[in-house]
Motif scaffolding. Structure first.
Motif, PDB file in Angstrom:
ATOM      1  N   ALA A 182       0.836  -1.192   0.000  1.00  0.00           N
ATOM      2  CA  ALA A 182       0.000   0.000   0.000  1.00  0.00           C
ATOM      3  C   ALA A 182       0.875   1.247   0.000  1.00  0.00           C
ATOM      4  CB  ALA A 182      -0.916  -0.015   1.228  1.00  0.00           C
ATOM      5  N   PHE A 183       0.314   2.349  -0.497  1.00  0.00           N
ATOM      6  CA  PHE A 183       1.091   3.585  -0.538  1.00  0.00           C
ATOM      7  C   PHE A 183       0.183   4.794  -0.407  1.00  0.00           C
ATOM      8  CE2 PHE A 183      -0.070   2.758  -4.954  1.00  0.00           C
ATOM      9  CZ  PHE A 183      -0.474   4.007  -5.419  1.00  0.00           C
ATOM     10  N   CYS A 184       0.776   5.902   0.000  1.00  0.00           N
ATOM     11  CA  CYS A 184       0.071   7.178   0.086  1.00  0.00           C
ATOM     12  C   CYS A 184       0.978   8.263  -0.479  1.00  0.00           C
ATOM     13  CB  CYS A 184      -0.309   7.498   1.530  1.00  0.00           C
ATOM     14  SG  CYS A 184      -1.164   9.083   1.730  1.00  0.00           S
ATOM     15  N   GLN A 185       0.479   8.987  -1.462  1.00  0.00           N
ATOM     16  CA  GLN A 185       1.199  10.086  -2.072  1.00  0.00           C
ATOM     17  C   GLN A 185       0.245  11.263  -2.235  1.00  0.00           C
ATOM     18  OE1 GLN A 185       4.395  10.225  -2.670  1.00  0.00           O
ATOM     19  NE2 GLN A 185       4.972   8.067  -2.432  1.00  0.00           N
ATOM     20  N   VAL A 186       0.776  12.395  -2.626  1.00  0.00           N
ATOM     21  CA  VAL A 186      -0.050  13.554  -2.940  1.00  0.00           C
ATOM     22  C   VAL A 186       0.222  13.948  -4.385  1.00  0.00           C
ATOM     23  CG1 VAL A 186      -0.606  15.955  -2.385  1.00  0.00           C
ATOM     24  CG2 VAL A 186      -0.003  14.371  -0.552  1.00  0.00           C
ATOM     25  N   VAL A 187      -0.838  14.090  -5.165  1.00  0.00           N
ATOM     26  CA  VAL A 187      -0.703  14.541  -6.544  1.00  0.00           C
ATOM     27  C   VAL A 187      -1.433  15.875  -6.671  1.00  0.00           C
ATOM     28  CG1 VAL A 187      -0.508  12.201  -7.451  1.00  0.00           C
ATOM     29  CG2 VAL A 187      -2.761  13.270  -7.302  1.00  0.00           C
TER      30      VAL A 187
END
Length: 269
Positions: A182-187
């Motif tokens: 799983a991952f969390c980024q901001v675009v």
């Protein structure tokens, strides 16, 4: 929880292209559900005794999807490299009677920044069944990505409740980093930041849980949930940035996207 269609503004073939940015994190072109999508797989969920406002999203990533953004009609078909993407608007209502807020309510409600005052006590956590760490402090992760919490999460108090509003782009995807799930980024799209979360598995499902609890480090790192117990989510791989989670009301007229509500909104209790 409200699902909506999203039309990206940054569609030029350059470094700001939003679809390309999402594809770089998720491993494929983002595609979204059709207008007939039914947001019916949202339910309250037990996480642990000191967690509140907890709920789970468990939805089939329909093959009836449409390509996001402005693309040629010839590209309006799905391919094996497409990543189902579900834009969600989440609103949480936190009672002042919740234990962590007792004795701190006036301080939070009268603060210059309600979200920062709240974040000093509690956090929105995200839980992924696919990640070994299980939980991610969303606020900490946003800061680690170079974004202040108030850029991505809005908060305000009204009567005896604190409201939190944020948008999540939920992807049926895994991290492109070796050994991560799983991952969390901001675009960003046209300068507006959006939280992008991959649920950690490519299985034609969107599966993720959210809850509110005391802020701090990952609670499951030192105290892993026992398999078979309430709240257990198993293990499997690492998590890119950890996976834990979610004012002014965020009216649709202020969203920098072309949004259309899909399905019936369901507010977590």
């Amino acid at each position: 929880v409200t699902a909506f269609d999203m039309t990206f503004a940054d569609v030029a073939l350059n470094g700001k292209n939003t679809e390309n940015e999402i594809a770089g994190y998720s491993g494929g072109r983002p595609v979204m559900p059709g207008a007939s999508f039914d947001l019916s797989g949202v339910a309250t969920q037990y996480i642990k005794a000191d967690a509140f406002n907890s709920f789970m999203i468990a939805l089939g990533a329909s093959s009836d999807v449409t390509v996001s953004g402005d693309v040629p009609a010839s590209s309006d078909v799905t391919t094996p490299n497409d990543v189902p993407l579900l834009p969600l608007r989440v609103r949480l209502r936190v009672s002042r009677k919740e234990a962590p807020l007792v004795g701190r309510w006036d301080e939070i409600a009268n603060a210059d920044s309600v979200i920062d005052a709240f974040a000093s006590v509690c956090a929105v956590w995200v839980r992924s069944d696919a990640a070994a760490e299980q939980d991610m402090n969303l606020f900490t992760t946003l800061r680690n990505r170079g974004y202040s919490v108030d850029r991505c999460v809005q908060a305000f108090t009204y009567d005896d409740f604190l409201y939190l509003d944020f948008i999540v782009l939920l992807a049926d995807a895994v991290s492109q980093n070796t050994g991560k799930t799983a991952f969390c980024q901001v675009v960003e799209d046209d300068g507006a930041p959006y939280i992008l979360i991959g649920d950690g598995r490519v299985d034609e499902k969107w599966t993720l849980s959210f809850y509110v609890a005391l802020t701090g480090e990952n609670p499951s790192a030192d105290n892993p949930v026992n398999p078979g117990q309430p709240g257990s989510s198993g293990g499997g791989g690492g998590c890119n940035g950890g996976i834990s989670a979610a004012a002014a009301l965020l009216a649709l007229m202020f969203l920098p996207v072309a949004a259309r509500r899909i399905g019936k909104p369901r507010r977590p209790k």
